[in-house]
Enzyme design. Structure first.
Site, PDB file in Angstrom:
ATOM      1  N   TYR A  27       0.957  -1.178   0.182  1.00  0.00           N
ATOM      2  CA  TYR A  27      -0.109   0.005  -0.136  1.00  0.00           C
ATOM      3  C   TYR A  27       0.815   1.317  -0.081  1.00  0.00           C
ATOM      4  O   TYR A  27       0.187   2.530  -0.030  1.00  0.00           O
ATOM      5  CB  TYR A  27      -1.107   0.003   1.121  1.00  0.00           C
ATOM      6  N   ASP A  91     -25.390  -0.020  -2.255  1.00  0.00           N
ATOM      7  CA  ASP A  91     -26.977   0.505  -2.163  1.00  0.00           C
ATOM      8  C   ASP A  91     -26.900   1.951  -1.936  1.00  0.00           C
ATOM      9  O   ASP A  91     -27.657   2.950  -2.804  1.00  0.00           O
ATOM     10  CB  ASP A  91     -28.126  -0.236  -1.399  1.00  0.00           C
ATOM     11  N   HIS A 104      -8.355   2.331  -5.759  1.00  0.00           N
ATOM     12  CA  HIS A 104      -7.555   1.336  -4.810  1.00  0.00           C
ATOM     13  C   HIS A 104      -6.019   1.693  -4.627  1.00  0.00           C
ATOM     14  O   HIS A 104      -5.471   1.828  -5.870  1.00  0.00           O
ATOM     15  CB  HIS A 104      -7.828  -0.113  -5.244  1.00  0.00           C
ATOM     16  N   ARG A 115      -9.978 -10.284  -4.411  1.00  0.00           N
ATOM     17  CA  ARG A 115      -9.648  -8.836  -4.384  1.00  0.00           C
ATOM     18  C   ARG A 115     -10.137  -8.643  -5.941  1.00  0.00           C
ATOM     19  O   ARG A 115     -10.147  -7.323  -6.167  1.00  0.00           O
ATOM     20  CB  ARG A 115      -8.279  -8.300  -4.120  1.00  0.00           C
TER      21      ARG A 115
HETATM   22  C1  DQA Z   1      -7.725  -1.611  -0.896  1.00  0.00           C
HETATM   23  C2  DQA Z   1      -7.719  -2.971  -1.713  1.00  0.00           C
HETATM   24  C3  DQA Z   1      -8.655  -3.872  -0.637  1.00  0.00           C
HETATM   25  O1  DQA Z   1      -8.677  -5.322  -1.165  1.00  0.00           O
HETATM   26  C4  DQA Z   1      -7.886  -4.164   0.722  1.00  0.00           C
HETATM   27  O2  DQA Z   1      -9.135  -4.789   1.702  1.00  0.00           O
HETATM   28  C5  DQA Z   1      -7.911  -2.720   1.084  1.00  0.00           C
HETATM   29  C6  DQA Z   1      -7.055  -1.537   0.324  1.00  0.00           C
HETATM   30  C7  DQA Z   1      -6.652  -0.898  -1.760  1.00  0.00           C
HETATM   31  O3  DQA Z   1      -6.605   0.433  -1.614  1.00  0.00           O
HETATM   32  O4  DQA Z   1      -5.660  -1.422  -2.416  1.00  0.00           O
HETATM   33  O5  DQA Z   1      -8.308  -2.462   2.263  1.00  0.00           O
HETATM   34  O6  DQA Z   1      -8.794  -0.946  -1.144  1.00  0.00           O
END
Ligand code: DQA
Length: 151
Positions: A27, A91, A104, A115
């Site tokens: 991340y 929703d 993301h 994911r």
């Molecule tokens: C995320 C990807 C999701 O799968 C994960 O649960 C996250 C972060 C991302 O920013 O890459 O919490 O949303």
């Protein structure tokens, strides 16, 4: 949206408050506070008004979406893990009838199978994935461009 000032609600879902600390190889190392500063700086230079909120609670995210239905002209959301299963969040986004961009930090399509499914993406304009915190700035630019293109 055309010819009006863009008011964008930016939402970060569960666990994104730990960005910078949590799995930095996935991340990124930038803390959420810095990402939010970058969003605010970009918004100011683009002439966009932003309100930014992070919550670990699905209910708070839904309440915030509902409360901003008149103020916001668009929503940029990283739903975190809720992406993959929250029909209630989807929703809420549909209910307010605003354009949504899904962001993301990581490239969710290059990770675990679960994911790759987003219950949110079918109701969005599009997704920005894999560009870290810069994805939010990309989303603002995309909305602004859309604003110019919509008649
Ligand atoms: C995320 C990807 C999701 O799968 C994960 O649960 C996250 C972060 C991302 O920013 O890459 O919490 O949303």
């Amino acid at each position: 949206m055309a010819n009006s000032k863009l008011n964008v609600l930016v939402l970060h879902g569960p666990n994104l408050n730990l960005t910078g600390f949590r799995e930095p190889d996935v991340y990124g190392k930038k803390p959420l506070e810095e990402i939010d500063k970058d969003i605010s700086t970009a918004a100011a230079s683009l002439g966009v008004d932003v309100r930014i909120l992070q919550s670990n609670s699905e209910g708070v995210l839904i309440d915030t979406i509902q409360e901003h239905r008149r103020w916001a002209s668009a929503i940029v959301i990283n739903p975190g893990g809720l992406t993959h299963y929250s029909i209630a969040l989807r929703d809420a986004l549909v209910s307010v009838r605003l354009p949504v961009v899904e962001v993301h930090l990581s490239n969710v399509h290059a990770r675990e199978e679960f994911r790759r499914t987003s219950v949110i993406s079918p109701i969005t304009i599009g997704q920005v994935v894999g560009f870290g915190g810069y994805g939010y700035v990309m989303a603002l630019n995309a909305l602004l461009n859309l604003d110019k293109e919509v008649v």
